[in-house]
Design an enzyme around this catalytic site. Structure first.
Site, short mmCIF file in Angstrom:
data_model
loop_
_atom_site.label_atom_id
_atom_site.label_comp_id
_atom_site.label_asym_id
_atom_site.label_seq_id
_atom_site.Cartn_x
_atom_site.Cartn_y
_atom_site.Cartn_z
N HIS A 74 0.86 -1.19 0.00
CA HIS A 74 0.00 0.00 0.00
C HIS A 74 0.89 1.23 0.00
CE1 HIS A 74 0.86 -0.51 4.27
NE2 HIS A 74 0.32 0.65 4.56
N ASP B 283 5.90 4.56 4.85
CA ASP B 283 6.84 3.58 5.40
C ASP B 283 6.87 2.28 4.59
OD1 ASP B 283 4.19 3.39 6.48
OD2 ASP B 283 4.87 2.01 8.03
N HIS C 84 -7.35 -1.77 6.62
CA HIS C 84 -6.35 -0.82 7.12
C HIS C 84 -6.86 0.61 6.92
CE1 HIS C 84 -2.52 0.62 8.41
NE2 HIS C 84 -2.14 1.08 7.23
N ASP D 266 -0.31 -4.19 6.32
CA ASP D 266 -0.85 -3.51 7.49
C ASP D 266 -2.35 -3.80 7.56
OD1 ASP D 266 1.68 -2.49 7.57
OD2 ASP D 266 1.06 -0.39 7.72
#
Length: 306
Positions: free
Chosen positions: A65, A69, A154, A177
């Site tokens: 995604h 980060d 997420h 995530d």
């Protein structure tokens, strides 16, 4: 005998870095003769080289995604590989919006790219990288390698995908995530390795205090990520061979050690467990790696199935 290697290049959840702390998320997977990078958080380029891989060997890159980060250093990784002599095409797979990121990067580096083509005789980087945007379902089928994606939970990001890599009976799954997401157990069913994000609630308050944004950040973390025990629940339901905790939140709290992560996970998962840390190498050998295990350390920590 087949041999596969996973190197955790960056194991920290979130984009901030602190002195001596771990790097944000990125992972190297060597599977079926393919060199695969999953996510490109800050530090991925150094991580790949420290893992002993020539940047010229880059092959496939997957982005789960578009949080920074996970994607911040994608452009820099490709550009640095190009300056190191990369001369073969690279395919980059990611969610909608990834091509816009790449086009913005090469536009920003237009002067450098064009002058190196003229001055150093390099191929055009812009023609060497193919960006493939994907949704849920099959992402890639190339010989014995297949990759499938599952949209996970997420919020507020809607285009976030778990990934399942399979090669000749070996399966490696990345949760990406995600909040606790029961369908992920079916997606990871029978995998040799599940790399799942994990959070410790007792560390969230200190993390929020250090980072700022107070209640809003806390609300995001609790709504969008999985507690360590929830990661264990997914692993147990999926019947995986090994659970690797990755994308740790918090990953750099001096009051939290490996024993705290183990204690939290053991409430729901009794199987083989690895707590991720930067530089950790997991080697998978044989046709049924999950049933036999020989652990040892060589330089950077290495965990080996035999």
């Amino acid at each position: 005998m087949s041999k596969y290697r996973i190197v955790l290049l960056g194991t920290k959840g979130g984009p901030a870095i602190r002195p001596g702390g771990p790097w944000p998320t990125s992972t190297l997977v060597e599977l079926g003769g393919r060199t695969i990078v999953v996510d490109c958080g800050l530090g991925v380029t150094r991580g790949v080289t420290d893992a002993g891989l020539s940047l010229k060997a880059l092959d496939l890159i997957f982005i789960t995604h578009l949080h920074s980060d996970h994607v911040l250093e994608l452009g820099a990784l490709l550009h640095t590989a190009w300056t190191a002599g990369l001369a073969t095409p690279v395919k980059v797979f990611g969610p909608a919006g990834l091509n816009r990121y790449w086009q913005g990067f090469v536009q920003a580096l237009e002067f450098d790219i064009e002058i190196r083509i003229i001055d150093e005789g390099r191929p055009d980087l812009r023609e060497m990288v193919e960006v493939v945007e994907f949704g849920e379902g099959e992402v890639l089928r190339d010989g014995d390698l297949s990759v499938t994606a599952l949209r996970v939970d997420h919020p507020p990001v809607t285009e976030c995908f778990a990934l399942r890599f399979e090669h000749q009976g070996t399966a490696i799954v990345f949760s990406a995530d995600t909040a606790f997401f029961p369908p992920l157990a079916d997606f990871a069913r029978g995998a040799d390795i599940l790399l799942h994000e994990a959070m410790l609630e007792e560390g969230v308050e200190r993390l929020v205090a250090r980072t700022g944004n107070g209640a809003r950040l806390r609300e995001h973390l609790m709504a969008s990520h999985s507690l360590a025990g929830e990661a264990g629940t997914i692993a147990a339901r999926a019947g995986v061979g090994r659970l690797v905790l990755n994308h740790l939140i918090p990953a750099d709290d001096p009051e939290i050690g490996e024993a705290d992560w183990v204690e939290a996970v053991r409430k729901t998962w009794n199987g083989t467990l690895t707590i991720g840390r930067d530089g950790l190498v997991v080697v998978v050998e044989g046709d049924d790696a999950r049933n036999r295990e020989d652990l040892h350390e060589t330089g950077d920590a290495e965990e080996r199935f035999a």
